[in-house]
Motif scaffolding. Structure first.
Motif, PDB file in Angstrom:
ATOM      1  N   VAL A 191     -40.206 -10.177  38.017  1.00 31.53           N
ATOM      2  CA  VAL A 191     -41.483 -10.894  37.997  1.00 31.53           C
ATOM      3  C   VAL A 191     -41.476 -11.929  36.877  1.00 31.53           C
ATOM      4  O   VAL A 191     -41.920 -13.065  37.062  1.00 31.53           O
ATOM      5  CB  VAL A 191     -42.664  -9.917  37.833  1.00 31.53           C
ATOM      6  CG1 VAL A 191     -43.972 -10.677  37.667  1.00 31.53           C
ATOM      7  CG2 VAL A 191     -42.750  -8.991  39.038  1.00 31.53           C
ATOM      8  N   ASN A 250     -41.083  -4.881  45.421  1.00 29.24           N
ATOM      9  CA  ASN A 250     -41.360  -4.929  43.987  1.00 29.24           C
ATOM     10  C   ASN A 250     -42.843  -4.575  43.782  1.00 29.24           C
ATOM     11  O   ASN A 250     -43.726  -5.385  44.054  1.00 29.24           O
ATOM     12  CB  ASN A 250     -41.043  -6.327  43.439  1.00 29.24           C
ATOM     13  CG  ASN A 250     -41.155  -6.390  41.922  1.00 29.24           C
ATOM     14  OD1 ASN A 250     -42.119  -5.908  41.347  1.00 29.24           O
ATOM     15  ND2 ASN A 250     -40.152  -6.981  41.290  1.00 29.24           N
ATOM     16  N   LEU A 263     -41.492 -20.491  37.997  1.00 29.32           N
ATOM     17  CA  LEU A 263     -42.697 -21.274  38.262  1.00 29.32           C
ATOM     18  C   LEU A 263     -43.018 -22.190  37.090  1.00 29.32           C
ATOM     19  O   LEU A 263     -43.335 -23.373  37.268  1.00 29.32           O
ATOM     20  CB  LEU A 263     -43.867 -20.332  38.525  1.00 29.32           C
ATOM     21  CG  LEU A 263     -45.252 -20.976  38.610  1.00 29.32           C
ATOM     22  CD1 LEU A 263     -45.339 -21.922  39.793  1.00 29.32           C
ATOM     23  CD2 LEU A 263     -46.346 -19.911  38.677  1.00 29.32           C
ATOM     24  N   GLY A 299     -46.259 -19.439  42.919  1.00 36.04           N
ATOM     25  CA  GLY A 299     -45.087 -18.925  42.225  1.00 36.04           C
ATOM     26  C   GLY A 299     -44.785 -17.490  42.625  1.00 36.04           C
ATOM     27  O   GLY A 299     -43.634 -17.125  42.857  1.00 36.04           O
ATOM     28  N   LEU A 307     -41.569 -16.173  44.661  1.00 29.16           N
ATOM     29  CA  LEU A 307     -40.757 -15.054  44.175  1.00 29.16           C
ATOM     30  C   LEU A 307     -40.639 -13.975  45.230  1.00 29.16           C
ATOM     31  O   LEU A 307     -39.546 -13.447  45.485  1.00 29.16           O
ATOM     32  CB  LEU A 307     -41.390 -14.483  42.904  1.00 29.16           C
ATOM     33  CG  LEU A 307     -40.794 -13.181  42.383  1.00 29.16           C
ATOM     34  CD1 LEU A 307     -39.345 -13.383  41.965  1.00 29.16           C
ATOM     35  CD2 LEU A 307     -41.619 -12.625  41.228  1.00 29.16           C
ATOM     36  N   VAL A 354     -44.549  -4.063  41.079  1.00 25.86           N
ATOM     37  CA  VAL A 354     -45.231  -4.845  40.045  1.00 25.86           C
ATOM     38  C   VAL A 354     -45.712  -6.161  40.638  1.00 25.86           C
ATOM     39  O   VAL A 354     -46.862  -6.572  40.432  1.00 25.86           O
ATOM     40  CB  VAL A 354     -44.292  -5.110  38.853  1.00 25.86           C
ATOM     41  CG1 VAL A 354     -44.961  -6.037  37.852  1.00 25.86           C
ATOM     42  CG2 VAL A 354     -43.900  -3.807  38.187  1.00 25.86           C
ATOM     43  N   LEU A 355     -44.853  -6.793  41.386  1.00 27.30           N
ATOM     44  CA  LEU A 355     -45.235  -8.038  42.050  1.00 27.30           C
ATOM     45  C   LEU A 355     -46.383  -7.806  43.013  1.00 27.30           C
ATOM     46  O   LEU A 355     -47.342  -8.585  43.069  1.00 27.30           O
ATOM     47  CB  LEU A 355     -44.024  -8.619  42.786  1.00 27.30           C
ATOM     48  CG  LEU A 355     -44.281  -9.837  43.663  1.00 27.30           C
ATOM     49  CD1 LEU A 355     -44.883 -10.981  42.870  1.00 27.30           C
ATOM     50  CD2 LEU A 355     -42.980 -10.287  44.332  1.00 27.30           C
ATOM     51  N   GLY A 360     -39.669 -14.799  38.135  1.00 25.75           N
ATOM     52  CA  GLY A 360     -40.490 -15.612  39.020  1.00 25.75           C
ATOM     53  C   GLY A 360     -41.469 -16.472  38.239  1.00 25.75           C
ATOM     54  O   GLY A 360     -41.664 -17.653  38.553  1.00 25.75           O
ATOM     55  N   LEU A 361     -42.070 -15.888  37.203  1.00 23.45           N
ATOM     56  CA  LEU A 361     -43.032 -16.635  36.414  1.00 23.45           C
ATOM     57  C   LEU A 361     -42.356 -17.757  35.634  1.00 23.45           C
ATOM     58  O   LEU A 361     -42.877 -18.872  35.545  1.00 23.45           O
ATOM     59  CB  LEU A 361     -43.760 -15.687  35.446  1.00 23.45           C
ATOM     60  CG  LEU A 361     -44.665 -14.643  36.086  1.00 23.45           C
ATOM     61  CD1 LEU A 361     -45.268 -13.727  35.031  1.00 23.45           C
ATOM     62  CD2 LEU A 361     -45.764 -15.305  36.911  1.00 23.45           C
TER      63      LEU A 361
END
Lengths: 245, 245
Positions: B103, A163, B110, A106, A110, A165-166, B106-107
């Motif tokens: 994020v 990003n 997913l 995931g 992203l 954080v990612l 993205g989560l």
DNA sequence: GTCAGGTAAATTGAATGCAATATAATTAAG
DNA sequence: CTTAATTATATTGCATTCAATTTACCTGAC
């Protein structure tokens, strides 16, 4: 008695280079990183106890900062804390590993999606270069080199997402899985290898076209396939390995 | 208030040692949860210092366990630790908030993808029920109720993914964003509201058809739109709010 | 009146000490 | 000889303590 902190303990050898300006790489982070590496590199057996006093001597610190680091590592999922029974390195079941890979999938999906929004032509060219380098390793059946460049490509895609954080989250999960990789280096099967190589072709293609949704899909499925291989591997290895009580 | 974290490893109720029955939830987690809630609920101003001694008295503990909890909270990204200068609650810039929302997107994407693989008809029916309940709040312009049920729907989808790692990670990020939500409760614009409602229609539709990739896409874009609104909001609010050093 | 320098108080980071619990080692019983 | 009970040791969790750094306050010079 002896606050024996090795004089080189303050020397920062880890990541991000040495910024003379930014000194805020605190002692605590130093301990944390060292302990994490120690565990990830497999110096403590799976499910084994983490001896506090021994590590204290090894790191030249007292128990207080060590325990702080252990609490953080527990929140990262690398160790588990049993009440009044100390820390154990967390043993990943097949199920856990499967879940981790799906989350990695995931996150990479992203990353690919965001990368398509932000990546530069130069970065794509760099990834293309790595891709062909990896292809060379594939042709020469150099699995070690292949694996290294493969990870580098995925890392580049995550970085291209812009990003932070990612990036941090991805690094965290990569660390958790890395421990499994150390314990047994993924003897990838031949047929899967070729398949993975073809998948990487489509990844590069989607990236070139900046097809975000498509790339996201491909990357998730790519990791799903990796997941299957990894879980199978752990299962086979788990049979041979001794089980903890 | 109520932690919207349902039943993962970190969910605790605030009862002290008065619970002789269930003692397996360690004291450490108890402190951690209480401190996290204290910060998330906004009892400490944005960017403000975290007074150790004061919190020690409030929680009835010494500094050692408190500092352990602070280290964990720092690794979660809720506070930042300045060397020799203690902990401050982390102030989220617009940029940070944008990254966090991506994020989260993205989560959730997913989660939607995995939910399509694992969700039961009963669970879909439950989400449908919530959906219509939310629609009712929308029609009555009850933003509070709408918001609550909205979060519940997203939570249900994450739970339906059957991935505990994802669930924990999602809860972590939700906690980070929750602090911003407390500081000012997202006065959602009318037009955006209707748009969100339509998006939820498509979410439900894709879920019914178990169209994983499609749902993943929709959910990411849904969060992207939320992100835009949130960042705009923070920007506007940031003008009025006090600025840090 | 403002700003630099210096001293005192407060706060942080880490080591040590102590009570509580778990693990082992030993002994006793069947 | 095996197994349960008991004592001894080791380890954990938290409080307290101490040195070091920072922040606040005060004095004095310009």
């Amino acid at each position: 008695m002896k606050p024996l902190i090795p004089s080189d303990a303050t020397s920062k050898v880890l990541g991000a280079g040495t910024d003379p300006d930014r000194e805020d790489l605190s002692l605590h982070d130093e301990i944390l990183t060292r302990l994490r590496d120690h565990i990830v590199e497999g110096n403590i057996p799976d499910g084994g106890r983490v001896p506090e006093r021994q590590l204290c001597e090894m790191l030249g610190i007292s128990r207080t900062p060590l325990r702080e680091a252990l609490k953080v590592l527990a929140s990262e999922g690398l160790v588990e804390l049993l009440p009044n029974r100390g820390a154990r390195v967390r043993q990943l079941s097949e199920h856990d590993l499967g879940e981790l890979f799906d989350v990695m999938g995931g996150l990479e999906g992203l990353a690919g999606r965001l990368a398509c929004e932000n990546i530069t032509d130069a970065e794509i060219a760099e990834i293309e270069r790595l891709h062909y380098e990896m292809y060379g390793f594939y042709l020469h059946r150099d699995m070690h080199g292949y694996f290294r460049v493969n990870q580098l490509i995925h890392q580049k895609i995550v970085e291209a997402s812009r990003n932070t954080v990612l990036l941090a989250t991805y690094a965290n999960f990569a660390g958790r899985i890395r421990r499994v990789r150390y314990s047994a280096n993924f003897a990838r099967k031949r047929e899967r290898w070729g398949e993975a190589m073809r998948e990487h072709e489509t990844i590069l293609d989607a990236l070139r076209r900046r097809a975000g949704s498509e790339l996201s899909d491909i990357l998730f499925r790519h990791l799903r396939n990796k997941r299957t291989a990894a879980v199978e591997h752990l299962k086979a290895d788990g049979m041979a390995g001794a089980e903890p009580a």
